[in-house]
Scaffold this active site. Sequence first.
Site, short mmCIF file in Angstrom:
data_model
loop_
_atom_site.label_atom_id
_atom_site.label_comp_id
_atom_site.label_asym_id
_atom_site.label_seq_id
_atom_site.Cartn_x
_atom_site.Cartn_y
_atom_site.Cartn_z
CE1 TYR A 170 -5.82 2.37 10.37
CE2 TYR A 170 -5.14 2.22 7.79
CZ TYR A 170 -5.79 1.99 8.76
OH TYR A 170 -6.55 1.87 7.47
CE LYS A 188 0.84 -2.24 9.25
NZ LYS A 188 0.32 -2.89 10.39
CD GLU A 228 -4.49 2.87 15.08
OE1 GLU A 228 -3.38 2.69 16.40
OE2 GLU A 228 -3.66 3.06 14.28
CB VAL A 282 -0.26 -12.29 7.71
CG1 VAL A 282 0.02 -10.13 6.97
CG2 VAL A 282 0.28 -12.91 7.65
NE ARG A 319 -2.23 -1.55 3.50
CZ ARG A 319 -1.98 -1.97 5.35
NH1 ARG A 319 -3.95 -2.07 5.10
NH2 ARG A 319 -1.87 -2.84 5.95
CB VAL A 373 -12.18 -9.10 19.30
CG1 VAL A 373 -11.98 -8.46 20.79
CG2 VAL A 373 -12.71 -10.35 19.13
CB ALA A 411 -7.55 -9.21 17.03
NE ARG A 431 5.68 -18.21 16.42
CZ ARG A 431 5.23 -18.90 16.45
NH1 ARG A 431 4.46 -19.93 17.44
NH2 ARG A 431 5.45 -20.66 15.92
CG HIS A 490 -2.44 -1.09 15.36
ND1 HIS A 490 -3.74 -1.33 15.22
CD2 HIS A 490 -2.51 -0.64 13.97
CE1 HIS A 490 -4.72 -1.18 14.36
NE2 HIS A 490 -3.42 -1.11 13.10
CG ASP A 549 -2.59 -5.04 12.69
OD1 ASP A 549 -1.18 -5.19 12.06
OD2 ASP A 549 -3.36 -4.73 11.62
CG ASN A 564 1.18 -5.98 5.82
OD1 ASN A 564 1.24 -7.08 6.47
ND2 ASN A 564 2.27 -5.54 5.59
#
Length: 372
Positions: A98, A79, A122, A302, A19, A243, A272, A283, A100, A274, A304
């Site tokens: 993003y 990211k 986010e 994954v 992206r 979630v 979830a 993991r 996180h 991220d 992303n």
Amino acid sequence: MTTRLTIGVPKEIKTDEYRVAMIPVGVEELTRAGHKVLIQSGAGQGSGIADEHYAANGAEVVTDARDIWGRADLVVKVKEPLPGEWPLLRSGQIVFTYFHFAADRPLTEAVMESGITAIAYETIRDRNNRLPLLTPMSEVAGRMSIQEGAKYLERPFEGRGILLGGVTGVLPANVVILGAGVVGFNAAKVAAGLGANVFVLDIDVDRLRYIDDVMPPNVTTLYSDRHNILDCLTRADLLIGAVLIPGARAPYLVRREDLKKMPRRAVIIDVAIDQGGCVETARPTTHSQPTYIEEDVVHYCVTNMPGAVGRTSTYALCNVTLPYVVQLANKGYEQAVGDNPALAQGVNIRAGRVTNAAVAATFKLACASATQ
């Protein structure tokens, strides 16, 4: 018109991230308003956007990421900055991406030390309490979760050897989705369309009623409690972790010992991840090495997922981020955040202090104001 702000868009360096944070129409809108836009050469390649398209709309194409970080007042990314980018962060700079944070203490500490203002896609909420900058990527990830789950259920990928929708005379797969938000809804929609038996669990009964109203009969809704989750795990061929607690770490709804209840070589797609993941054994993985097996269950985690479909994801993301970038550029940080409460909620760290309550609570830190 004199240049008012320099906006930089570096090439994403996360593994298999295709992206880019800005499309040519964004460059045109910003440069027309008098701002300077720097695009790193090759930044749009994974999304099918050539350097020439950016240049034709007024961008300055630069070869070195250090040039972007060194000159830009506002850096727009997809990211979170990776460790190799942390030394490039400059005090007083705004980074819009993003983040996180709740899933990554080292990143949180590095950003605090840098002195930048970190605005996280986010955690921006609109007047209807929705997450407009998370929604399009959640739509992509939700739909991809079933696409990837169906693939990894195949025996060559160490799965159970099950066709998601079954065939005449053979039962379809059972898909269990934890969470009925945007990710869960889109996952259920695709899984149901393929003919799977779908179970959607959530604690929001009104949301479950809505899903009951709009989904076909092969979708069953259940209240998300410990007993219902364990019961669903016994028959789950594919488990989707969907979630989300905005800004905070996802809770573990599935523990390691619970995986023993699942069929052998079932598949887990923990969207979830991220935010830390909702399965204890999850993991982070990459598109290059997306899966591993633990407790005889295939895990796909994954971080992303939408990055794999860069063309679709870039345009979906930039459609919703550009208005906020324009506000920050045209008004400056103080006025933009003061005028727009949604943007203020996106500010997670400012000048070394955490300004998001969920992030602060995760790491037991003080929470400061985003506007002072």
